[in-house]
Motif scaffolding. Structure first.
Motif, PDB file in Angstrom:
ATOM      1  N   ALA A   1       0.832  -1.201   0.000  1.00 22.23           N
ATOM      2  CA  ALA A   1       0.000   0.000   0.000  1.00 22.23           C
ATOM      3  C   ALA A   1       0.868   1.253   0.000  1.00 22.23           C
ATOM      4  N   LEU A   2       1.865   1.240   0.870  1.00 23.37           N
ATOM      5  CA  LEU A   2       2.731   2.406   0.992  1.00 23.37           C
ATOM      6  C   LEU A   2       3.523   2.648  -0.285  1.00 23.37           C
ATOM      7  N   ASP A   3       4.059   1.573  -0.837  1.00 28.95           N
ATOM      8  CA  ASP A   3       4.834   1.702  -2.070  1.00 28.95           C
ATOM      9  C   ASP A   3       3.969   2.220  -3.210  1.00 28.95           C
ATOM     10  N   ALA A   4       2.784   1.631  -3.343  1.00 29.90           N
ATOM     11  CA  ALA A   4       1.894   2.054  -4.419  1.00 29.90           C
ATOM     12  C   ALA A   4       1.518   3.523  -4.248  1.00 29.90           C
ATOM     13  N   PHE A   5       1.330   3.919  -3.008  1.00 28.68           N
ATOM     14  CA  PHE A   5       0.990   5.316  -2.745  1.00 28.68           C
ATOM     15  C   PHE A   5       2.167   6.219  -3.111  1.00 28.68           C
ATOM     16  N   LYS A   6       3.346   5.803  -2.728  1.00 24.93           N
ATOM     17  CA  LYS A   6       4.528   6.611  -3.045  1.00 24.93           C
ATOM     18  C   LYS A   6       4.753   6.698  -4.548  1.00 24.93           C
ATOM     19  N   ARG A   7       4.381   5.635  -5.244  1.00 24.93           N
ATOM     20  CA  ARG A   7       4.535   5.659  -6.705  1.00 24.93           C
ATOM     21  C   ARG A   7       3.435   6.467  -7.371  1.00 24.93           C
ATOM     22  N   GLY A   8       2.450   6.870  -6.597  1.00 24.16           N
ATOM     23  CA  GLY A   8       1.381   7.680  -7.160  1.00 24.16           C
ATOM     24  C   GLY A   8       0.254   6.869  -7.769  1.00 24.16           C
ATOM     25  N   GLU A   9       0.257   5.580  -7.508  1.00 24.07           N
ATOM     26  CA  GLU A   9      -0.792   4.735  -8.091  1.00 24.07           C
ATOM     27  C   GLU A   9      -2.075   4.772  -7.277  1.00 24.07           C
ATOM     28  N   ILE A  10      -1.985   5.317  -6.104  1.00 23.89           N
ATOM     29  CA  ILE A  10      -3.147   5.387  -5.228  1.00 23.89           C
ATOM     30  C   ILE A  10      -3.417   6.836  -4.871  1.00 23.89           C
ATOM     31  N   GLU A  11      -4.700   7.200  -4.956  1.00 32.72           N
ATOM     32  CA  GLU A  11      -5.052   8.586  -4.643  1.00 32.72           C
ATOM     33  C   GLU A  11      -5.209   8.799  -3.147  1.00 32.72           C
ATOM     34  N   ALA A  12      -5.924   7.888  -2.528  1.00 26.50           N
ATOM     35  CA  ALA A  12      -6.196   8.060  -1.105  1.00 26.50           C
ATOM     36  C   ALA A  12      -5.647   6.890  -0.308  1.00 26.50           C
ATOM     37  N   LEU A  13      -4.722   7.191   0.574  1.00 25.71           N
ATOM     38  CA  LEU A  13      -4.222   6.179   1.502  1.00 25.71           C
ATOM     39  C   LEU A  13      -4.972   6.369   2.813  1.00 25.71           C
ATOM     40  N   VAL A  14      -5.817   5.397   3.131  1.00 28.02           N
ATOM     41  CA  VAL A  14      -6.640   5.515   4.329  1.00 28.02           C
ATOM     42  C   VAL A  14      -5.924   4.796   5.464  1.00 28.02           C
ATOM     43  N   ALA A  15      -5.546   5.547   6.480  1.00 28.29           N
ATOM     44  CA  ALA A  15      -4.610   5.009   7.462  1.00 28.29           C
ATOM     45  C   ALA A  15      -5.068   5.206   8.891  1.00 28.29           C
ATOM     46  N   THR A  16      -4.628   4.319   9.748  1.00 25.78           N
ATOM     47  CA  THR A  16      -4.686   4.560  11.180  1.00 25.78           C
ATOM     48  C   THR A  16      -3.415   5.302  11.562  1.00 25.78           C
ATOM     49  N   ASP A  17      -3.213   5.463  12.835  1.00 24.89           N
ATOM     50  CA  ASP A  17      -2.034   6.199  13.275  1.00 24.89           C
ATOM     51  C   ASP A  17      -0.740   5.420  13.078  1.00 24.89           C
ATOM     52  N   VAL A  18      -0.845   4.246  12.510  1.00 21.82           N
ATOM     53  CA  VAL A  18       0.392   3.550  12.150  1.00 21.82           C
ATOM     54  C   VAL A  18       1.191   4.422  11.182  1.00 21.82           C
ATOM     55  N   ALA A  19       0.469   5.246  10.432  1.00 22.70           N
ATOM     56  CA  ALA A  19       1.134   6.092   9.434  1.00 22.70           C
ATOM     57  C   ALA A  19       1.277   7.531   9.899  1.00 22.70           C
ATOM     58  N   ALA A  20       0.906   7.777  11.156  1.00 17.19           N
ATOM     59  CA  ALA A  20       0.889   9.172  11.598  1.00 17.19           C
ATOM     60  C   ALA A  20       2.285   9.739  11.771  1.00 17.19           C
ATOM     61  N   ARG A  21       3.182   8.898  12.187  1.00 15.61           N
ATOM     62  CA  ARG A  21       4.498   9.412  12.528  1.00 15.61           C
ATOM     63  C   ARG A  21       5.566   9.022  11.530  1.00 15.61           C
ATOM     64  N   GLY A  22       6.319  10.008  11.197  1.00 16.72           N
ATOM     65  CA  GLY A  22       7.573   9.714  10.532  1.00 16.72           C
ATOM     66  C   GLY A  22       7.517   9.450   9.050  1.00 16.72           C
ATOM     67  N   LEU A  23       6.418   8.961   8.550  1.00 17.76           N
ATOM     68  CA  LEU A  23       6.417   8.588   7.146  1.00 17.76           C
ATOM     69  C   LEU A  23       6.656   9.802   6.266  1.00 17.76           C
ATOM     70  N   ASP A  24       7.544   9.625   5.353  1.00 17.79           N
ATOM     71  CA  ASP A  24       7.956  10.735   4.509  1.00 17.79           C
ATOM     72  C   ASP A  24       7.480  10.500   3.093  1.00 17.79           C
ATOM     73  N   ILE A  25       6.430  11.184   2.739  1.00 16.23           N
ATOM     74  CA  ILE A  25       5.911  11.065   1.386  1.00 16.23           C
ATOM     75  C   ILE A  25       6.076  12.408   0.701  1.00 16.23           C
ATOM     76  N   ALA A  26       6.798  12.381  -0.397  1.00 20.78           N
ATOM     77  CA  ALA A  26       7.158  13.638  -1.039  1.00 20.78           C
ATOM     78  C   ALA A  26       5.930  14.364  -1.567  1.00 20.78           C
ATOM     79  N   GLU A  27       5.911  15.654  -1.324  1.00 23.71           N
ATOM     80  CA  GLU A  27       4.925  16.529  -1.936  1.00 23.71           C
ATOM     81  C   GLU A  27       3.492  16.094  -1.727  1.00 23.71           C
ATOM     82  N   LEU A  28       3.180  15.647  -0.565  1.00 21.53           N
ATOM     83  CA  LEU A  28       1.799  15.328  -0.266  1.00 21.53           C
ATOM     84  C   LEU A  28       1.033  16.639  -0.089  1.00 21.53           C
ATOM     85  N   PRO A  29       0.012  16.854  -0.936  1.00 21.03           N
ATOM     86  CA  PRO A  29      -0.643  18.169  -0.900  1.00 21.03           C
ATOM     87  C   PRO A  29      -1.633  18.335   0.246  1.00 21.03           C
ATOM     88  N   ALA A  30      -2.113  17.223   0.777  1.00 23.13           N
ATOM     89  CA  ALA A  30      -3.123  17.368   1.817  1.00 23.13           C
ATOM     90  C   ALA A  30      -3.238  16.125   2.683  1.00 23.13           C
TER      91      ALA A  30
END
Length: 497
Positions: A305-334
DNA sequence: AAAAAAC
């Protein structure tokens, strides 16, 4: 750095610091250059010299401030003089250990370390749970100087004797407060007991809570405190808006926001794993490419999921707080908060996923009637009121199919007399920024007014007062384990689990 | 309240 080391730079920029001033090796600097970094961030400028000097560090900084490089670069530098080119595993004992609370974060730190050390003979690897142990064991047996790990799996390897921590000279506790929150203290104690007393310890934490201070007092030696302004909460780059919506309108609201703002990519945070999965499905049905990431999904699904999101293949990554900290996704607009987090601290982490590295971003939060407490907590923590706007959800039919007309805004939000001054955007006369849901479309599906919306929110004066009193946010959620007891018993025989 | 993390 406060000194003006750069004396002869031909560029006239007076105090523009560079990475050259730290005395890092050419191999490291080359990797830094290749990564595209030219100017150290504040945390890097402060921490790198201190770490190089061999001192313990108590660092208050969040990811997104360049924290990872601030400890990775000097650690690599300090390992270099004894770097061994021998192929013998025995020549590559673990000398630096970096612990993180989540698997994804461990993976990301490892990727950074790998990048920064790629022109050196140093080896590194990462171990975390949820995946096959064998490849990890193989890598450990081949020998690594730098090991990045989550605590549980590391102890597993210790037990399997695939790793020996007896030669660790440098230890990093990343997101230490989070690790304590997650009940990692017993594991941390166990790991710390395996390390040489003579070592350098770097502790990074979003807050210096009493628990963190106790931990530091126990395991750090005369640490240098480094604090960097909480960049994200007050980050002018991040525009924060709260939308008042009915709980059952939230899914539609998310889809609507994504559409109307034409968000190419967005992380949507939910408070529950089930909620995240459910929302991902609803969005998918709505034609938005979405996937969920949370702790009930397999590690491979999470990584995919994370890789696909980073590659731009996914529009919405729906996450719990597992993704709240630290994850670095370039140019996330919102970032969208489907739920307001129970822990205000997590709000800051969540919205820190956007507006990074100087880019601008939007933090859009949905707030329903029963979340006003969370909203108040957040405002207290970030020390300023949030801009609250109504959101008329038009994209999805209400379940009850009621056709009552939408209440006028006055009715929905109460008269702006008592304590409503804080929400300029609610002022009818004001030119409210055109946001979602305001297009002229027949609507009539609003639910009867919520009590929440009738009662003006009272901006607790204490919220704004207490900001001078302490930098530290009040920790609301007590860890499951009696942390105080555990901390009180540091060094005491611990309970086995 | 919920989430995260070892098997």
């Amino acid at each position: 750095m406060s000194d003006s080391a750069a004396t002869n730079t031909s560029t006239a920029q007076a105090a523009a610091p560079t990475f050259d001033q730290f005395g890092l090796s050419a191999d490291i600097l080359k990797a830094v250059r290749e990564s595209g970094y030219t100017t150290p961030t504040p945390i890097q400028a402060q921490a790198i010299p201190v770490v190089l000097a061999g001192r313990d560090v108590m660092g208050a900084a969040q990811t997104g401030t360049g924290k990872t490089a601030s400890f990775s670069l000097p650690i690599i530098q300090r390992l270099l003089p004894n770097a061994n080119t021998s192929a013998s595993p025995a020549r590559h004992p673990v000398r630096a250990l970096m612990l993180t609370p989540t698997r994804e974060l461990a993976d990301q730190v490892a990727a950074n370390v790998q990048t920064y050390s790629k022109h050196t003979p140093l080896r590194s690897t990462v171990v975390f749970g949820g995946v096959d142990m064998n490849p990890q064991s193989d890598a450990l047996r081949r020998g690594v100087e730098i090991l990045i790990a989550t605590p549980g799996r590391l102890l597993d390897h210790v037990q399997q004797k695939t790793v020996n921590l007896g030669q660790v000279q440098m230890l990093v506790l990343d997101e230490a407060d989070r690790m304590l929150d997650m009940g990692f203290l017993p594991d941390l104690q166990r790991i710390l007991n395996l390390l040489p007393k003579e070592r350098q310890t770097l502790l990074f934490s979003a807050t210096f809570s009493p628990e963190i201070k106790k931990l530091a007092a126990t395991y750090l030696r005369n640490p240098q405190t480094i604090e960097v302004a909480r960049s994200n909460s007050t980050n002018a780059n991040v525009r924060q808006i709260v939308y008042e919506v009915h709980e059952s309108d939230k899914s539609g609201a998310v889809a609507q926001i994504i559409r109307e703002r034409e968000l190419k990519q967005v992380i949507v945070f939910c408070n529950s794993k089930i909620g995240a999965s459910r929302l991902a499905r609803v969005l998918e049905k709505d034609g938005i490419v979405a996937t969920a990431i949370h702790g009930d999904r397999s590690q491979s699904e999470r990584m995919q999921a994370l890789d696909a999101f980073k590659r731009g293949e996914i529009e919405a990554l729906v996450a719990t707080d597992v993704a709240a900290r630290g994850l670095d996704i370039a140019e996330l607009p919102a970032v969208i908060n489907f739920d307001l987090p129970f822990n205000a601290e997590d709000y800051v982490h969540r919205i820190g996923r956007t507006g990074r590295a100087g880019a601008s971003g939007d933090a859009l939060s949905l707030c329903s009637a029963n979340e006003r407490k969370q909203l108040a907590d957040i405002e207290k923590l970030i020390k300023r009121p949030l801009d609250v706007e109504p959101l008329e959800v038009t994209t999805r039919a209400r379940r009850d199919g009621s056709s009552g007309s939408a209440p006028r805004r006055d009715e929905r939000f109460g008269r702006p007399e008592r304590g409503e001054h804080r929400h300029a955007s609610r002022d009818e006369s004001g030119s409210r920024r055109r946001t979602t849901g305001t297009h002229d479309r027949p609507r009539g599906r609003q639910q009867p007014v919520d009590e929440f919306f009738l009662k003006p929110y009272e901006p607790s004066p204490s919220a704004m007062k207490r900001q001078e009193e302490t930098v530290e946010p009040e920790r609301k959620s007590a860890p499951k384990q009696p942390l105080a007891a555990l901390l009180g018993g540091l060094g005491m025989p611990r309970k086995s689990s």
